[in-house]
Design a protein around this motif. Structure first.
Motif, PDB file in Angstrom:
ATOM      1  N   LYS A  12      62.833 -69.370 -38.639  1.00 32.93           N
ATOM      2  CA  LYS A  12      62.500 -70.444 -38.644  1.00 32.93           C
ATOM      3  C   LYS A  12      61.903 -71.424 -38.639  1.00 32.93           C
ATOM      4  CE  LYS A  12      67.278 -71.973 -36.096  1.00 32.93           C
ATOM      5  NZ  LYS A  12      67.052 -70.929 -35.257  1.00 32.93           N
ATOM      6  N   VAL A  13      60.796 -71.125 -40.331  1.00 34.25           N
ATOM      7  CA  VAL A  13      59.910 -71.782 -40.186  1.00 34.25           C
ATOM      8  C   VAL A  13      58.697 -72.051 -39.516  1.00 34.25           C
ATOM      9  CG1 VAL A  13      61.119 -72.373 -42.757  1.00 34.25           C
ATOM     10  CG2 VAL A  13      61.011 -74.183 -40.584  1.00 34.25           C
ATOM     11  N   THR A  14      58.505 -70.834 -39.346  1.00 34.12           N
ATOM     12  CA  THR A  14      56.871 -71.296 -38.252  1.00 34.12           C
ATOM     13  C   THR A  14      55.822 -70.961 -39.270  1.00 34.12           C
ATOM     14  OG1 THR A  14      57.942 -69.670 -36.044  1.00 34.12           O
ATOM     15  CG2 THR A  14      54.904 -69.599 -36.427  1.00 34.12           C
ATOM     16  N   ASN A  15      55.154 -71.973 -39.295  1.00 29.80           N
ATOM     17  CA  ASN A  15      54.322 -72.301 -40.314  1.00 29.80           C
ATOM     18  C   ASN A  15      53.009 -71.748 -39.799  1.00 29.80           C
ATOM     19  OD1 ASN A  15      52.832 -73.759 -42.137  1.00 29.80           O
ATOM     20  ND2 ASN A  15      53.847 -75.472 -42.248  1.00 29.80           N
ATOM     21  N   PHE A  16      52.435 -70.671 -40.727  1.00 28.81           N
ATOM     22  CA  PHE A  16      51.408 -70.243 -40.191  1.00 28.81           C
ATOM     23  C   PHE A  16      50.929 -70.363 -41.723  1.00 28.81           C
ATOM     24  CE2 PHE A  16      53.971 -67.100 -38.178  1.00 28.81           C
ATOM     25  CZ  PHE A  16      53.099 -67.435 -36.876  1.00 28.81           C
ATOM     26  N   THR A  17      50.914 -71.913 -42.614  1.00 30.01           N
ATOM     27  CA  THR A  17      50.102 -72.195 -43.499  1.00 30.01           C
ATOM     28  C   THR A  17      47.804 -71.880 -43.172  1.00 30.01           C
ATOM     29  OG1 THR A  17      51.010 -73.313 -44.517  1.00 30.01           O
ATOM     30  CG2 THR A  17      49.724 -73.779 -44.615  1.00 30.01           C
ATOM     31  N   ASN A  18      47.349 -71.412 -44.728  1.00 28.46           N
ATOM     32  CA  ASN A  18      45.846 -71.059 -43.957  1.00 28.46           C
ATOM     33  C   ASN A  18      46.115 -70.761 -42.503  1.00 28.46           C
ATOM     34  OD1 ASN A  18      45.711 -72.097 -46.697  1.00 28.46           O
ATOM     35  ND2 ASN A  18      45.834 -74.682 -46.286  1.00 28.46           N
ATOM     36  N   ALA A  19      46.974 -69.769 -41.826  1.00 26.48           N
ATOM     37  CA  ALA A  19      45.955 -69.430 -40.948  1.00 26.48           C
ATOM     38  C   ALA A  19      45.846 -67.745 -40.915  1.00 26.48           C
ATOM     39  CB  ALA A  19      47.506 -69.131 -39.901  1.00 26.48           C
ATOM     40  N   ASN A  20      44.979 -67.682 -39.740  1.00 27.22           N
ATOM     41  CA  ASN A  20      43.735 -66.524 -39.674  1.00 27.22           C
ATOM     42  C   ASN A  20      44.653 -65.435 -39.422  1.00 27.22           C
ATOM     43  OD1 ASN A  20      42.301 -64.302 -40.040  1.00 27.22           O
ATOM     44  ND2 ASN A  20      40.101 -65.163 -39.393  1.00 27.22           N
ATOM     45  N   LEU A  21      44.865 -64.033 -39.176  1.00 30.16           N
ATOM     46  CA  LEU A  21      45.393 -63.570 -39.052  1.00 30.16           C
ATOM     47  C   LEU A  21      45.088 -62.140 -39.145  1.00 30.16           C
ATOM     48  CD1 LEU A  21      49.486 -64.658 -39.466  1.00 30.16           C
ATOM     49  CD2 LEU A  21      48.453 -64.938 -37.246  1.00 30.16           C
ATOM     50  N   GLU A  22      44.002 -62.042 -39.282  1.00 30.31           N
ATOM     51  CA  GLU A  22      43.469 -60.659 -39.459  1.00 30.31           C
ATOM     52  C   GLU A  22      43.258 -59.771 -38.192  1.00 30.31           C
ATOM     53  OE1 GLU A  22      39.720 -61.464 -41.540  1.00 30.31           O
ATOM     54  OE2 GLU A  22      39.101 -59.055 -41.941  1.00 30.31           O
ATOM     55  N   GLY A  23      44.339 -59.018 -38.872  1.00 32.00           N
ATOM     56  CA  GLY A  23      44.409 -57.969 -37.891  1.00 32.00           C
ATOM     57  C   GLY A  23      45.228 -57.829 -36.837  1.00 32.00           C
ATOM     58  N   VAL A  24      45.945 -58.710 -37.128  1.00 31.95           N
ATOM     59  CA  VAL A  24      46.593 -59.594 -35.417  1.00 31.95           C
ATOM     60  C   VAL A  24      48.299 -58.468 -35.877  1.00 31.95           C
ATOM     61  CG1 VAL A  24      47.970 -61.112 -35.717  1.00 31.95           C
ATOM     62  CG2 VAL A  24      45.780 -61.783 -35.424  1.00 31.95           C
ATOM     63  N   SER A  25      48.691 -58.112 -34.697  1.00 31.13           N
ATOM     64  CA  SER A  25      49.830 -57.596 -34.228  1.00 31.13           C
ATOM     65  C   SER A  25      51.006 -58.336 -34.478  1.00 31.13           C
ATOM     66  CB  SER A  25      49.802 -56.090 -33.506  1.00 31.13           C
ATOM     67  OG  SER A  25      51.638 -55.595 -33.352  1.00 31.13           O
ATOM     68  N   LEU A  26      51.791 -57.929 -35.848  1.00 33.40           N
ATOM     69  CA  LEU A  26      53.016 -58.561 -35.490  1.00 33.40           C
ATOM     70  C   LEU A  26      54.364 -57.753 -35.873  1.00 33.40           C
ATOM     71  CD1 LEU A  26      52.099 -61.145 -39.092  1.00 33.40           C
ATOM     72  CD2 LEU A  26      52.650 -62.126 -36.856  1.00 33.40           C
ATOM     73  N   PHE A  27      53.689 -56.715 -35.159  1.00 31.40           N
ATOM     74  CA  PHE A  27      55.025 -55.546 -35.885  1.00 31.40           C
ATOM     75  C   PHE A  27      56.031 -55.856 -34.644  1.00 31.40           C
ATOM     76  CE2 PHE A  27      56.692 -51.763 -33.327  1.00 31.40           C
ATOM     77  CZ  PHE A  27      57.083 -51.145 -34.373  1.00 31.40           C
ATOM     78  N   GLY A  28      57.447 -55.694 -35.409  1.00 30.60           N
ATOM     79  CA  GLY A  28      58.589 -56.019 -35.168  1.00 30.60           C
ATOM     80  C   GLY A  28      59.158 -57.488 -35.106  1.00 30.60           C
ATOM     81  N   SER A  29      58.309 -58.497 -35.803  1.00 27.53           N
ATOM     82  CA  SER A  29      58.697 -59.685 -35.433  1.00 27.53           C
ATOM     83  C   SER A  29      59.556 -60.163 -36.716  1.00 27.53           C
ATOM     84  CB  SER A  29      57.494 -60.803 -35.691  1.00 27.53           C
ATOM     85  OG  SER A  29      57.255 -60.304 -37.380  1.00 27.53           O
ATOM     86  N   LEU A  30      59.803 -61.208 -35.338  1.00 27.29           N
ATOM     87  CA  LEU A  30      61.717 -61.702 -36.568  1.00 27.29           C
ATOM     88  C   LEU A  30      60.558 -62.926 -37.648  1.00 27.29           C
ATOM     89  CD1 LEU A  30      64.081 -61.341 -33.499  1.00 27.29           C
ATOM     90  CD2 LEU A  30      63.786 -59.768 -35.895  1.00 27.29           C
ATOM     91  N   SER A  31      60.270 -62.538 -38.301  1.00 26.96           N
ATOM     92  CA  SER A  31      59.647 -64.098 -38.983  1.00 26.96           C
ATOM     93  C   SER A  31      60.579 -64.328 -40.576  1.00 26.96           C
ATOM     94  CB  SER A  31      58.484 -63.317 -40.450  1.00 26.96           C
ATOM     95  OG  SER A  31      57.679 -62.981 -38.467  1.00 26.96           O
ATOM     96  N   GLU A  32      61.737 -64.080 -40.268  1.00 27.39           N
ATOM     97  CA  GLU A  32      62.550 -64.862 -41.463  1.00 27.39           C
ATOM     98  C   GLU A  32      62.044 -66.436 -41.595  1.00 27.39           C
ATOM     99  OE1 GLU A  32      64.216 -62.985 -38.269  1.00 27.39           O
ATOM    100  OE2 GLU A  32      66.129 -63.205 -39.397  1.00 27.39           O
ATOM    101  N   GLY A  33      61.966 -66.349 -43.362  1.00 29.84           N
ATOM    102  CA  GLY A  33      61.537 -67.946 -43.592  1.00 29.84           C
ATOM    103  C   GLY A  33      60.413 -68.389 -43.015  1.00 29.84           C
ATOM    104  N   ALA A  34      59.792 -67.459 -42.496  1.00 32.31           N
ATOM    105  CA  ALA A  34      58.135 -67.746 -41.550  1.00 32.31           C
ATOM    106  C   ALA A  34      57.188 -68.079 -42.692  1.00 32.31           C
ATOM    107  CB  ALA A  34      57.666 -66.867 -41.250  1.00 32.31           C
ATOM    108  N   ILE A  35      56.484 -69.020 -42.837  1.00 32.83           N
ATOM    109  CA  ILE A  35      55.884 -69.082 -44.261  1.00 32.83           C
ATOM    110  C   ILE A  35      54.001 -68.794 -43.432  1.00 32.83           C
ATOM    111  CG2 ILE A  35      54.455 -71.861 -45.425  1.00 32.83           C
ATOM    112  CD1 ILE A  35      56.651 -73.147 -44.427  1.00 32.83           C
ATOM    113  N   PHE A  36      53.899 -68.398 -44.778  1.00 31.10           N
ATOM    114  CA  PHE A  36      51.573 -67.459 -44.798  1.00 31.10           C
ATOM    115  C   PHE A  36      51.683 -68.007 -45.909  1.00 31.10           C
ATOM    116  CE2 PHE A  36      55.458 -64.701 -42.056  1.00 31.10           C
ATOM    117  CZ  PHE A  36      54.231 -64.661 -41.170  1.00 31.10           C
ATOM    118  N   LYS A  37      51.412 -68.837 -46.487  1.00 30.07           N
ATOM    119  CA  LYS A  37      50.605 -69.648 -47.291  1.00 30.07           C
ATOM    120  C   LYS A  37      49.446 -69.619 -47.026  1.00 30.07           C
ATOM    121  CE  LYS A  37      53.937 -72.696 -50.101  1.00 30.07           C
ATOM    122  NZ  LYS A  37      54.483 -74.237 -49.999  1.00 30.07           N
ATOM    123  N   GLY A  38      48.626 -68.865 -47.927  1.00 28.63           N
ATOM    124  CA  GLY A  38      47.324 -69.145 -47.736  1.00 28.63           C
ATOM    125  C   GLY A  38      47.091 -68.227 -46.631  1.00 28.63           C
TER     126      GLY A  38
END
Ligand SMILES: *[C@@H]1O[C@H](CO)[C@@H](O)[C@H](O)[C@H]1NC(C)=O
Length: 182
Positions: free
Chosen positions: A78-104
């Motif tokens: 449900k649109v977790t907003n990661f716009t311009n977030a720094n997720l370098e090296g982060v583990s999102l293993f198995g995440s349910l990221s339908e519709g998530a926003i990873f813009k930039g």
């Protein structure tokens, strides 16, 4: 639903919040964003066992530096907003990221394995060296994203190439080139 937000370092957290307080803190999207900016995230992280479990579904994490956190098996629906977030090296293993926003977003070397990214928006994201084994990318938006050194299954590469366009504003790499599209 629940998911562990844990600091990956073993340093003791300055403050361990009771679960209901932590939940309250994350309850309001904008308030959460402000609180996060004021650095209460370490306060929510408990080292040495029993991290605070909370869903980040729908939360605004715009521009946050989340490199210290493991979002493993997170419910980021449900649109977790990661716009311009720094997720370098982060583990999102198995995440349910339908519709998530990873813009930039910076997803360099991030672990997206076994995650569901259906309808997620990767516009202008940098995924260089990310791990995507068994990840679902159905109906994603990938304009301007950079997939350099991402090892993709042939059928997924084909799907992504069918919609790939644009040039990444950060790296200057064309999305199609990064995907090694024919
Ligand atoms: C996500 O965050 C960006 C930057 O703050 C904002 O422009 C955008 O409207 C947000 N999107 C949603 C769906 O909340």
């Amino acid at each position: 639903m629940a998911f562990a937000l844990r600091q990956s370092s073993q340093e003791p957290a300055p403050l361990a919040l009771p679960r209901h307080l932590a939940a309250g803190l994350l309850a309001v999207t904008s308030a959460a964003a402000l609180s996060l900016a004021a650095a209460p995230l370490p306060a929510l992280a408990v080292s040495g066992g029993g991290g605070v479990s909370e869903s980040l579904a729908g939360k605004d994490l715009t521009g946050q530096d989340l490199r210290k956190f493991k979002l493993t098996k997170g419910n980021l629906r449900k649109v977790t907003n990661f716009t311009n977030a720094n997720l370098e090296g982060v583990s999102l293993f198995g995440s349910l990221s339908e519709g998530a926003i990873f813009k930039g977003a910076n997803l360099r070397n991030a672990d997206l394995e076994s995650g569901n990214y259906e309808f997620a928006d990767f516009t202008n994201a940098v995924l260089e060296g990310a791990f995507v084994n068994n990840a679902q990318f159905v109906k994603v938006t990938i304009t301007g994203s950079d997939w350099t050194d991402v090892i993709l299954r042939k059928d997924i590469q084909k799907e992504l190439c069918a919609i790939a366009d644009g040039v990444n504003p950060t790296t200057g790499v064309a999305t199609r080139d990064s995907l090694l599209c024919p």
